[in-house]
Design a protein around this motif. Structure first.
Motif, short mmCIF file in Angstrom:
data_model
loop_
_atom_site.label_atom_id
_atom_site.label_comp_id
_atom_site.label_asym_id
_atom_site.label_seq_id
_atom_site.Cartn_x
_atom_site.Cartn_y
_atom_site.Cartn_z
N VAL A 159 0.84 -1.20 0.00
CA VAL A 159 0.00 0.00 0.00
C VAL A 159 0.87 1.25 0.00
CG1 VAL A 159 -1.64 1.34 1.37
CG2 VAL A 159 -2.00 -1.11 1.05
N ASP A 160 1.91 1.27 0.83
CA ASP A 160 2.82 2.43 0.87
C ASP A 160 3.49 2.66 -0.49
OD1 ASP A 160 2.27 3.09 3.50
OD2 ASP A 160 4.01 2.01 4.32
N ALA A 161 3.92 1.57 -1.13
CA ALA A 161 4.56 1.69 -2.44
C ALA A 161 3.58 2.22 -3.47
CB ALA A 161 5.13 0.34 -2.87
N GLU A 162 2.34 1.74 -3.44
CA GLU A 162 1.33 2.19 -4.39
C GLU A 162 0.98 3.66 -4.17
OE1 GLU A 162 -1.23 2.05 -7.66
OE2 GLU A 162 0.43 0.76 -7.05
N ILE A 163 0.88 4.06 -2.90
CA ILE A 163 0.60 5.47 -2.58
C ILE A 163 1.72 6.35 -3.13
CG2 ILE A 163 0.49 7.14 -0.69
CD1 ILE A 163 -1.16 5.05 0.86
N SER A 164 2.95 5.95 -2.93
CA SER A 164 4.09 6.72 -3.42
C SER A 164 4.07 6.81 -4.94
CB SER A 164 5.39 6.07 -2.94
OG SER A 164 6.50 6.77 -3.43
N ARG A 165 3.78 5.71 -5.62
CA ARG A 165 3.73 5.70 -7.08
C ARG A 165 2.63 6.62 -7.59
NH1 ARG A 165 1.04 4.00 -11.16
NH2 ARG A 165 -0.57 2.89 -10.00
N ARG A 166 1.47 6.54 -6.97
CA ARG A 166 0.36 7.37 -7.42
C ARG A 166 0.58 8.85 -7.12
NH1 ARG A 166 -5.31 4.13 -6.53
NH2 ARG A 166 -4.65 2.19 -7.54
N GLU A 167 1.24 9.14 -6.00
CA GLU A 167 1.55 10.54 -5.68
C GLU A 167 2.45 11.14 -6.76
OE1 GLU A 167 3.14 13.16 -1.90
OE2 GLU A 167 3.89 11.12 -2.13
N THR A 168 3.47 10.37 -7.15
CA THR A 168 4.37 10.83 -8.20
C THR A 168 3.62 11.04 -9.51
OG1 THR A 168 6.20 9.62 -7.18
CG2 THR A 168 6.47 10.22 -9.49
N GLU A 169 2.73 10.11 -9.82
CA GLU A 169 1.92 10.21 -11.04
C GLU A 169 1.00 11.44 -10.99
OE1 GLU A 169 -1.64 7.48 -12.37
OE2 GLU A 169 0.27 6.43 -12.65
N GLU A 170 0.36 11.67 -9.87
CA GLU A 170 -0.55 12.81 -9.72
C GLU A 170 0.20 14.13 -9.86
OE1 GLU A 170 -3.97 13.13 -9.23
OE2 GLU A 170 -4.06 10.99 -9.72
#
Length: 102
Positions: free
Chosen positions: A18-29
């Motif tokens: 979940v932490d990795a996905e949140i970080s990936r999506r934050e970068t994408e956003e």
């Protein structure tokens, strides 16, 4: 997914995922937001430097003093803001602001 059915190790693995996905999506956003901002700026004919530069503030020159202390000429007042103690003391002694004018 029922979290109560997961053991401790599985919960930790899930948390890492979940932490990795949140970080990936934050970068994408952030990348998408940056792209939208640049497109908006371009639509108004602005460059990135135009958008990011700070507005130039008008440089104000210092206000000249209008009053001076007759007992100590190094003490002056512009007439703006709160009256200095020496001005109030002179007014209490019967002087007027015109008497203190430079």
């Amino acid at each position: 997914m029922e979290l109560s059915n997961l053991n401790f190790t599985e919960l930790q693995d899930l948390l890492k995922s979940v932490d990795a996905e949140i970080s990936r999506r934050e970068t994408e956003e952030k990348a998408n937001a940056k792209k939208q901002i640049l497109e908006l700026a371009k639509s108004y004919g602005l460059s990135l430097d135009d958008v990011m530069s700070k507005a130039t503030a008008a440089v104000r020159k210092p206000v000249e003093a209008k009053y001076k202390n007759p007992n100590d000429v190094s003490q002056t007042w512009t007439g703006r803001g709160r009256k200095p103690a020496w001005v109030q003391a002179q007014l209490d002694e019967g002087f007027s602001l015109e008497d203190l004018a430079i």
